[in-house]
Design a protein around this motif. Structure first.
Motif, PDB file in Angstrom:
ATOM      1  N   PHE A 265       0.847  -1.196   0.000  1.00  0.00           N
ATOM      2  CA  PHE A 265       0.000   0.000   0.000  1.00  0.00           C
ATOM      3  C   PHE A 265       0.877   1.238   0.000  1.00  0.00           C
ATOM      4  CE2 PHE A 265      -4.058   1.971   0.705  1.00  0.00           C
ATOM      5  CZ  PHE A 265      -3.817   3.080   1.482  1.00  0.00           C
ATOM      6  N   ALA A 266       1.888   1.245   0.897  1.00  0.00           N
ATOM      7  CA  ALA A 266       2.783   2.403   0.954  1.00  0.00           C
ATOM      8  C   ALA A 266       3.577   2.533  -0.333  1.00  0.00           C
ATOM      9  CB  ALA A 266       3.718   2.281   2.151  1.00  0.00           C
ATOM     10  N   SER A 267       3.982   1.411  -0.924  1.00  0.00           N
ATOM     11  CA  SER A 267       4.681   1.454  -2.212  1.00  0.00           C
ATOM     12  C   SER A 267       3.819   2.111  -3.264  1.00  0.00           C
ATOM     13  CB  SER A 267       4.962   0.044  -2.719  1.00  0.00           C
ATOM     14  OG  SER A 267       6.153  -0.429  -2.236  1.00  0.00           O
ATOM     15  N   GLY A 268       2.578   1.642  -3.337  1.00  0.00           N
ATOM     16  CA  GLY A 268       1.656   2.200  -4.315  1.00  0.00           C
ATOM     17  C   GLY A 268       1.462   3.682  -4.091  1.00  0.00           C
ATOM     18  N   PHE A 269       1.390   4.044  -2.820  1.00  0.00           N
ATOM     19  CA  PHE A 269       1.216   5.454  -2.474  1.00  0.00           C
ATOM     20  C   PHE A 269       2.400   6.269  -2.959  1.00  0.00           C
ATOM     21  CE2 PHE A 269      -0.573   8.806   0.015  1.00  0.00           C
ATOM     22  CZ  PHE A 269       0.493   9.522   0.505  1.00  0.00           C
ATOM     23  N   LYS A 270       3.589   5.733  -2.737  1.00  0.00           N
ATOM     24  CA  LYS A 270       4.780   6.461  -3.177  1.00  0.00           C
ATOM     25  C   LYS A 270       4.845   6.553  -4.692  1.00  0.00           C
ATOM     26  CE  LYS A 270       7.576   4.094  -0.340  1.00  0.00           C
ATOM     27  NZ  LYS A 270       8.743   3.726   0.479  1.00  0.00           N
ATOM     28  N   ARG A 271       4.447   5.459  -5.400  1.00  0.00           N
ATOM     29  CA  ARG A 271       4.393   5.524  -6.854  1.00  0.00           C
ATOM     30  C   ARG A 271       3.383   6.554  -7.318  1.00  0.00           C
ATOM     31  NH1 ARG A 271       5.569   0.800  -9.325  1.00  0.00           N
ATOM     32  NH2 ARG A 271       7.160  -0.259  -8.117  1.00  0.00           N
ATOM     33  N   ALA A 272       2.213   6.523  -6.637  1.00  0.00           N
ATOM     34  CA  ALA A 272       1.126   7.413  -7.070  1.00  0.00           C
ATOM     35  C   ALA A 272       1.552   8.861  -6.976  1.00  0.00           C
ATOM     36  CB  ALA A 272      -0.104   7.168  -6.217  1.00  0.00           C
ATOM     37  N   PHE A 273       2.267   9.195  -5.918  1.00  0.00           N
ATOM     38  CA  PHE A 273       2.625  10.593  -5.742  1.00  0.00           C
ATOM     39  C   PHE A 273       4.074  10.856  -6.085  1.00  0.00           C
ATOM     40  CE2 PHE A 273      -1.387  11.860  -4.478  1.00  0.00           C
ATOM     41  CZ  PHE A 273      -1.939  10.817  -3.780  1.00  0.00           C
ATOM     42  N   LYS A 274       4.672   9.856  -6.761  1.00  0.00           N
ATOM     43  CA  LYS A 274       5.998  10.015  -7.351  1.00  0.00           C
ATOM     44  C   LYS A 274       7.019  10.475  -6.330  1.00  0.00           C
ATOM     45  CE  LYS A 274       3.678  11.385 -11.495  1.00  0.00           C
ATOM     46  NZ  LYS A 274       2.707  12.422 -11.249  1.00  0.00           N
ATOM     47  N   ILE A 275       7.060   9.797  -5.214  1.00  0.00           N
ATOM     48  CA  ILE A 275       8.107  10.099  -4.247  1.00  0.00           C
ATOM     49  C   ILE A 275       8.894   8.827  -3.987  1.00  0.00           C
ATOM     50  CG2 ILE A 275       6.946  11.987  -3.115  1.00  0.00           C
ATOM     51  CD1 ILE A 275       5.868  10.101  -1.109  1.00  0.00           C
ATOM     52  N   LYS A 276      10.173   9.015  -3.666  1.00  0.00           N
ATOM     53  CA  LYS A 276      10.993   7.842  -3.410  1.00  0.00           C
ATOM     54  C   LYS A 276      10.796   7.362  -1.976  1.00  0.00           C
ATOM     55  CE  LYS A 276      13.516   6.911  -7.074  1.00  0.00           C
ATOM     56  NZ  LYS A 276      12.233   6.937  -7.780  1.00  0.00           N
TER      57      LYS A 276
END
Lengths: 427, 461
Positions: free
Chosen positions: A338-349
């Protein structure tokens, strides 16, 4: 940036092509590795250097964890509170960056105000039960406790009205987005941290074993993946592998069993945390419940042939620990995805760059996300019933006829069960 | 929240064309229309919109076609557009109020179903807006997941609250006992299944959209489902706790509108230019008076005043009891200045009427903030109405935006000032404890009751 290389278990550049096609990613904060480490490791290649940085920081965090456990429940509670505030800050900052809304009128104040309100509400609901005697003694605390819900609601309402009054013509949508963002963040961060504290009060073992299982699963899955990894697990995190997943599962279950065996022997971990009125501090002193007393179990035939023992002496808690470890290994990773997807969604590393080599606090705690809720639900459903002191407290606020009715029902129930006979009443 | 919408002579998409026409009309001294300010907002937003790139291009969501029934249109075809709108709104208002009375007559169970129906419709309306805002109607799985989460959260809440009231019914059935005992675990497992499905459904190009919709769904659930459950809990406390607050909000809406219409001069808040201070204050006083009178009328009847109970023998809801002190007439001495005004020494009131003043005050002063919130929301997402379910009024959500905070307030008010915790829940929890704990509690209670004189030490059996 070294932190962009294989350091991140989840981060990879290949699948970020979609992000490159769209607007540029958010600026990465500067590398936070302390100078000391940088110099010491300057000779090694970047890959190994990163490994070392992560390794050292991991050991540092684990050592820190042990120290805090040693310091006692009060310090643990404070640490949980701080972690919660830091996570909240990290997620809200991401929101600001995503929406370029750092300068929205009032909004920073309002976010922190809501955090305060919700924390006040939760602490009031849960902690006052444990501090019951202290609360009854002090008059102002008693009033705060009696009208707690009303006061919390009023505080929240004030924030709500301030939000409505702060709506500015050009920024409606942004403001609503940030309002929604704040509330979802509160829902995630604050509820989890309070459930963690609930679990802590149940007994420090209920706090330590789940968290350790999640950490162990992280580390073990990484190790197994590193040495044996071949089949990718999920498109969202290309570096996770099935070998890592399954290996991590078995390793975590074994680790959980061993850890619970070790910890169940000590009263300071096993006893519910109580606030002692006289000494004005927390004590962990009690008669360990059935869960934490060694019992003989017959080994089922299947395992008997393998191990060659007929019976084994275990703590019943170890059986529960299998359930906890299983959850940590099978469902915990979904929090990570979920956190991975969140980071992908908002383009943060990373959520932030607080811990060198690891990212923000939120990066470390994403898998814990669901664990605290699970442990709390597990305890409430399978281990203990409701809190007796809370029940007495509620009973005392009822009307006399209701009290009498409940008393009589309880009495007939106890007589039925044989706990009471009519003659024992005369004592 | 009443907003005069001049629909012009032709309904539907041609509304936007008639905007300049309405602007001219509004300048004639009446209150300016909401739609005019919306248009200004549109222009400003396009220039100053700091949103992510997708949002600045979102056109205004096209309003759905006008659903005024044909018969109304024919009957009113003779009148000018302004009065026609007035009539439509008026007729629909009366229809809704009569429907309300009808359902009250039919009993608590029907009321519960009504609340549930409204909750589902509100959820649907807000989610649909989300779909349109994000053009995400075709996201894989998402519609299923939203409704699944709605089901989960409803299951959780109904299990927590309603099961207490049905304790006798539940004790009888074995499967229900199992469901109740492990209720939290089962709800959590159901929610987890939804969560995992969400994670597994994340698709490469749509991450952000999916997260937005996930958050949108959760915030909507937080708003609609919690409110509706608090409404039902208030209902179980006694139908009067359901009727008086809701009527106060409706009365405030209507009287604020009327006062604003006749005396309105000073605007109240930039967000809703049609609200005026005169309307606000006039509405406040009329609502307090209305609440006072409604409380007086309803307090006489056991039907409204008694807590709703489920009787297993009759297999239905019963409202029969000895009315509590709140609903028994008491005489109060009037404070001196009121004595001078009314020329009476004492007055006979139900204590509940004093509480109704608090409820009406909240409905008039803070309730409108719920309406402003919904206004801001509609401006932010450039929609005229939440939906077009009710002709002349908009969607269900438009009617219920002011009720939003009221239900929570009534619930908090009841738990803080009126009653303590629910006795049947306390009993249920007691019976679940370990026998030693039960014995300990028993002894503590006994000491307490004897101290208070509720229990006589001599009467043991």
């Amino acid at each position: 940036m070294e932190s962009e290389s294989e350091a991140k278990v989840d981060g990879e550049t290949a699948s970020d092509s979609e992000s490159r096609a769209e607007s540029a990613p958010l600026p990465v904060s500067a590398d936070d590795t302390p100078e000391v480490l940088n110099r010491a490791l300057s000779n090694l290649s970047s890959r190994w250097k990163n490994w070392w940085v992560r390794g050292i920081l991991t050991l540092a965090m684990i050592a820190f964890f042990f120290i805090i456990i040693y310091l006692g429940p009060m310090v643990l509670m404070i640490i949980v509170m701080c972690v919660q505030i830091k996570c909240f800050h990290e997620i809200i900052t991401i929101g600001y960056n995503v929406y370029h809304s750092y300068d929205l009128p009032w909004f920073r104040t309002l976010s922190w105000y809501f955090l305060l309100c919700v924390n006040y509400f939760f602490y009031g609901e849960t902690v006052t039960d444990y501090f019951f005697t202290l609360v009854q003694r002090e008059e102002p605390l008693r009033i705060l406790s009696k009208y707690h819900r009303f006061i919390s609601f009023t505080l929240y309402l004030i924030g709500f009205c301030m939000f409505v009054l702060s709506l500015v013509k050009k920024h409606y949508r942004l403001q609503f987005y940030m309002f929604g963002w704040t509330h979802v963040t509160l829902l995630i961060v604050v509820t989890q941290s309070h459930l963690v504290i609930h679990n802590l009060f149940e007994g420090m073992i209920w706090f330590i074993v789940p968290i350790s299982c999640v950490i162990c699963n992280d580390i073990m899955a990484y190790m197994f993946g590193f040495f044996f990894g071949r089949t990718p697990l999920i498109k969202l995190s290309p570096k996770k592998t099935w070998e890592g997943f399954i290996g991590g599962f078995f390793a975590t279950v074994v680790f959980g069993l061993l850890l619970s065996y070790v910890m169940s022997g000590y009263r300071c971990f096993v006893c519910p945390v109580e606030y002692n009125n006289d000494t004005n501090s927390f004590t962990v002193d009690c008669e360990p419940s059935d869960l934490f007393r060694l019992q003989e179990y017959n080994i089922p035939g299947v395992i008997q042939s393998v191990i060659g023992w007929k019976t084994v002496r275990m703590y019943p808690f170890q059986i529960h620990s299998i359930a906890l470890s299983t959850f940590a290994s099978l469902i915990g990773p979904f929090g990570g995805f979920f956190a991975s997807g969140f980071k992908r969604a908002f383009k943060i590393k990373d959520f932030a760059n607080t811990i060198p080599g690891h990212g923000g606090i939120m990066d470390r705690f994403d898998c814990q996300y669901l664990m605290a809720t699970f442990v709390n639900v597990y305890i409430a459903s399978f281990i203990r019933g409701p809190n007796p002191s809370k029940l007495i407290q509620q009973f005392l606020t009822l009307r006399p006829d209701q009290q009498l009715h409940i008393f009589n029902t309880l009495r007939s129930h106890l007589i039925d069960k044989g706990m009471l006979t009519s003659t024992t009443e005369d004592k | 929240m009443l907003e005069l919408r001049h629909r012009g002579s032709c309904p539907g998409p041609r509304e936007t064309e008639s905007l300049p026409h309405r602007e001219g009309e509004a300048a004639g001294g009446d209150h300016e229309t909401e739609s005019t300010s919306d248009k200004e907002t549109d222009i400003d937003d396009r220039y100053g919109d700091l949103d992510s790139r997708t949002d600045s291009d979102i056109p205004e969501i096209p309003p759905s076609s006008d659903r005024t029934p044909e018969i109304l249109k024919k009957a009113l075809s003779g009148l000018s557009s302004r009065w026609k709108n007035w009539w439509i709104r008026g007729i629909l208002t009366l229809t809704m109020i009569s429907l309300f009375f009808l359902i009250i007559y039919m009993g608590s169970f029907m009321l519960m179903l009504l609340v549930l129906g409204i909750q589902v419709k509100c959820f649907h309306e807000i989610i649909t807006i989300g779909y349109r805002v994000y053009h995400s109607y075709d996201l894989p799985w998402f519609r299923t997941l939203s409704w699944y989460f709605l089901l989960c959260v409803n299951y959780f809440f109904y299990g927590e609250t309603v099961a207490d009231y049905f304790a006798t019914f539940v004790q009888r059935e074995e499967q229900l006992q199992f469901l109740i005992r492990y209720h939290r675990f089962i709800s959590f497992a159901l929610y987890l299944a939804g969560f995992c499905m969400f994670v597994l459904s994340l698709v490469k190009k749509h991450y952000r959209l999916q997260f937005y919709m996930f958050a949108w769904t959760h915030v909507t659930l937080l708003i609609t489902v919690t409110q509706s459950h608090l409404v039902i809990q208030n209902l179980f406390e006694g139908m009067i706790w359901f009727l008086v607050p809701i009527s106060s909000v409706i009365c405030n809406d209507i009287t604020a509108y009327l006062f604003g219409f006749f005396f309105g001069r000073t605007p109240l808040i930039k967000l809703s230019p049609k609200k005026t201070w005169e309307g606000f204050i006039g509405g406040f006083f009329s609502t307090v008076v209305f609440g006072f009178i409604a409380a007086y009328v309803l307090s006489k009847y056991q039907y409204f005043v008694c807590p709703v109970e489920y009787r297993s023998d009759v297999n239905s809801f019963v409202t029969e009891c000895e009315p509590s002190e709140l609903f028994q007439l008491q005489t109060y001495s009037l404070p001196p200045f009121l004595k001078a005004v009314l020329r009476q020494e004492r007055v006979s009131l139900y204590p509940f009427q004093i509480h109704s003043i608090a409820l009406s005050t909240f409905a008039s002063l803070i309730g409108p903030f719920g309406g402003f919130f919904a206004s801001g929301f509609k401006r932010a997402f450039k929609i005229k109405d939440f939906a077009n379910t009710i002709p002349g009024h908009g969607g269900i959500m438009d009617r219920f935006d002011c009720q939003y905070l009221m239900a929570t307030f009534v619930h908090v008010y009841i738990t803080s000032f009126i009653r303590g915790p629910n006795p049947s829940k306390v009993l249920q929890q007691l019976l679940v404890l370990q026998p030693e704990q039960q014995l300990n509690i028993y002894k503590t209670l006994k000491t307490h009751l004897i101290e208070k004189g509720i229990l006589q030490p001599a009467l043991k059996v």
